[in-house]
Enzyme design. Structure first.
Site, mmCIF file in Angstrom:
data_model
loop_
_atom_site.group_PDB
_atom_site.id
_atom_site.type_symbol
_atom_site.label_atom_id
_atom_site.label_comp_id
_atom_site.label_asym_id
_atom_site.label_seq_id
_atom_site.Cartn_x
_atom_site.Cartn_y
_atom_site.Cartn_z
ATOM 1 N N SER A 115 0.836 -1.212 0.000
ATOM 2 C CA SER A 115 0.000 0.000 0.000
ATOM 3 C C SER A 115 0.864 1.254 0.000
ATOM 4 O O SER A 115 1.711 1.435 0.875
ATOM 5 C CB SER A 115 -0.880 0.026 1.254
ATOM 6 N N HIS A 152 -3.278 0.928 -4.690
ATOM 7 C CA HIS A 152 -2.794 -0.245 -5.440
ATOM 8 C C HIS A 152 -3.227 -0.033 -6.894
ATOM 9 O O HIS A 152 -4.368 -0.320 -7.265
ATOM 10 C CB HIS A 152 -3.383 -1.540 -4.877
ATOM 11 N N HIS A 167 -5.821 -8.830 -1.946
ATOM 12 C CA HIS A 167 -6.001 -9.188 -0.539
ATOM 13 C C HIS A 167 -7.223 -10.102 -0.405
ATOM 14 O O HIS A 167 -8.199 -9.945 -1.139
ATOM 15 C CB HIS A 167 -6.229 -7.935 0.322
ATOM 16 N N TYR A 179 -9.418 -9.961 1.884
ATOM 17 C CA TYR A 179 -10.620 -9.220 2.296
ATOM 18 C C TYR A 179 -11.344 -8.548 1.123
ATOM 19 O O TYR A 179 -12.481 -8.115 1.262
ATOM 20 C CB TYR A 179 -10.285 -8.174 3.378
ATOM 21 N N GLU A 180 -10.663 -8.464 -0.046
ATOM 22 C CA GLU A 180 -11.341 -7.896 -1.224
ATOM 23 C C GLU A 180 -12.354 -8.884 -1.793
ATOM 24 O O GLU A 180 -13.128 -8.540 -2.680
ATOM 25 C CB GLU A 180 -10.311 -7.558 -2.308
ATOM 26 N N ALA A 196 2.635 -2.379 3.891
ATOM 27 C CA ALA A 196 2.442 -1.363 4.930
ATOM 28 C C ALA A 196 1.916 -2.109 6.149
ATOM 29 O O ALA A 196 1.020 -2.939 6.020
ATOM 30 C CB ALA A 196 1.424 -0.338 4.453
ATOM 31 N N MET A 213 -2.434 -7.166 6.502
ATOM 32 C CA MET A 213 -3.507 -8.030 5.978
ATOM 33 C C MET A 213 -3.097 -8.699 4.665
ATOM 34 O O MET A 213 -3.938 -8.933 3.795
ATOM 35 C CB MET A 213 -4.769 -7.196 5.772
ATOM 36 N N SER A 214 -1.793 -8.947 4.514
ATOM 37 C CA SER A 214 -1.331 -9.488 3.222
ATOM 38 C C SER A 214 -0.081 -10.337 3.425
ATOM 39 O O SER A 214 0.225 -10.781 4.524
ATOM 40 C CB SER A 214 -1.011 -8.320 2.270
ATOM 41 N N ASN A 240 2.166 2.984 11.090
ATOM 42 C CA ASN A 240 1.461 3.448 12.300
ATOM 43 C C ASN A 240 1.830 2.545 13.462
ATOM 44 O O ASN A 240 2.329 1.439 13.253
ATOM 45 C CB ASN A 240 -0.069 3.406 12.090
ATOM 46 N N HIS A 293 -6.722 4.267 6.579
ATOM 47 C CA HIS A 293 -5.971 3.874 5.373
ATOM 48 C C HIS A 293 -5.282 5.080 4.728
ATOM 49 O O HIS A 293 -4.181 4.952 4.186
ATOM 50 C CB HIS A 293 -6.920 3.176 4.389
HETATM 51 C C1 R1P Z 1 -4.572 -1.062 5.292
HETATM 52 O O1 R1P Z 1 -4.256 0.292 5.278
HETATM 53 C C2 R1P Z 1 -4.014 -1.794 4.082
HETATM 54 O O2 R1P Z 1 -2.586 -1.552 4.017
HETATM 55 C C3 R1P Z 1 -1.889 -2.774 4.031
HETATM 56 C C4 R1P Z 1 -2.830 -3.716 4.773
HETATM 57 O O3 R1P Z 1 -2.522 -5.071 4.554
HETATM 58 C C5 R1P Z 1 -4.171 -3.307 4.248
HETATM 59 O O4 R1P Z 1 -4.422 -3.890 2.996
HETATM 60 O O5 R1P Z 1 -1.748 -3.143 2.666
HETATM 61 P P1 R1P Z 1 -0.546 -4.026 2.076
HETATM 62 O O6 R1P Z 1 -0.345 -5.156 3.018
HETATM 63 O O7 R1P Z 1 -1.010 -4.458 0.726
HETATM 64 O O8 R1P Z 1 0.673 -3.124 1.989
#
Ligand code: R1P
Length: 278
Positions: free
Chosen positions: A35, A66, A88, A90-91, A118, A221-222, A245, A259
């Site tokens: 992200s 993205h 992801h 969750y999508e 992130a 979350m990835s 954060n 986000h």
């Molecule tokens: C939350 O702000 C998003 O940022 C991160 C988290 O996993 C969530 O998708 O994204 P990336 O892991 O894709 O960087």
């Protein structure tokens, strides 16, 4: 029982063939931009770019920050392919779709996967803006059976029961630390354990405290499913989490994460990541 998985394996061969017919680049390295970290792809030389929507079989990115592009090009003399945007769970993507590009990369001849993300920090010594070399991960969805390797195993990619100890290559981690020292950015570099949670909500305070007690340094979350699939098919993996954060662990703390803030730190810190890669 897993019909989608069988067709996924078939489609990724078609996708790899299509990409090889569209670009002369034959990447050795694949980079997944997390992200707000898509800027790295913009710095590749001699680019060939493809919108995900134009690539046969490719899923679509739906998350802000993205871009949804695959960018081929040269980085310090190495041919690379960058994902500007990942998928992801969750999508609503199946884990097969989430990790689809990894097998496509394997078929393109990629040997090394670099994952970036992130993440929120739980480790007490970490600051927002720090960059954490991922030493290991806890794949929470994987622990309860949400694993991209569930379903029929294709032995052409890897074994039924792959080892995951050492899935973040030690040699690459040491090299990154040495380079960071040479470049004078070691003070923002950390090393630690990343945990993947399902999302899309950020963690409650009780969840944050649990993760902290379990020894998690950063949470997102990835990444974990991608690394599992990459390790299964024999790719060397290197991972970086940008700490965007501090996860709230105290009921007295009035801060809350969003986000937009995550993307903003990504934009501000992208140049350091680009500097390290160049
Ligand atoms: C939350 O702000 C998003 O940022 C991160 C988290 O996993 C969530 O998708 O994204 P990336 O892991 O894709 O960087």
């Amino acid at each position: 029982y897993f019909p989608e998985r069988r067709s996924c394996l078939f489609i990724c061969c078609k996708t790899a063939d299509w990409l090889m017919s569209q670009t002369k680049h034959r990447p050795q390295v694949a980079i997944i931009c997390g992200s707000g970290l898509g800027m790295l792809a913009d710095t590749l030389k001699c680019q060939d770019s493809f919108a995900y929507a134009d690539i046969p079989g490719f899923p679509q990115s739906t998350v802000q920050g993205h871009a949804g592009q695959l960018v081929f090009g040269e980085l310090k003399g190495k041919t690379c392919v960058c994902m500007q945007g990942r998928f992801h769970m969750y999508e609503g993507h199946s884990l097969c779709k989430t990790t689809f590009p990894i097998r496509v990369f394997k078929l393109l001849g990629v040997e090394t996967l670099i994952v970036t993300n992130a993440a929120g920090s739980l480790a007490d010594g970490f600051q927002t803006g720090d960059i954490m070399i991922i030493k290991d991960h806890i794949n929470f969805p994987g622990l309860v059976g949400l694993n991209p390797l569930c379903g029929p195993n294709d032995d052409k990619f890897g074994p039924r029961f792959p080892a995951m100890s050492g899935c973040y290559d030690k040699g690459l981690r040491c090299l990154a630390m040495e380079i960071a020292k040479e470049l004078g950015v070691a003070s923002v570099l950390q090393e630690g354990v990343y945990a993947m949670v399902g999302g899309p909500n950020f963690e409650t305070i009780a969840e944050a405290r649990l993760l902290h007690r379990l020894g998690v340094d950063a949470v997102g979350m990835s990444t974990a499913p991608e690394v599992v699939v990459a390790t299964h098919c024999g790719l060397r993996v290197f991972g970086l989490s940008l700490i965007t954060n501090k996860v709230v662990k105290s009921y007295e703390d009035t801060e809350s994460v969003n986000h937009e803030g995550v993307l903003e730190i990504g934009r501000l810190r992208s140049h350091t990541i680009v500097y390290i890669f160049h």
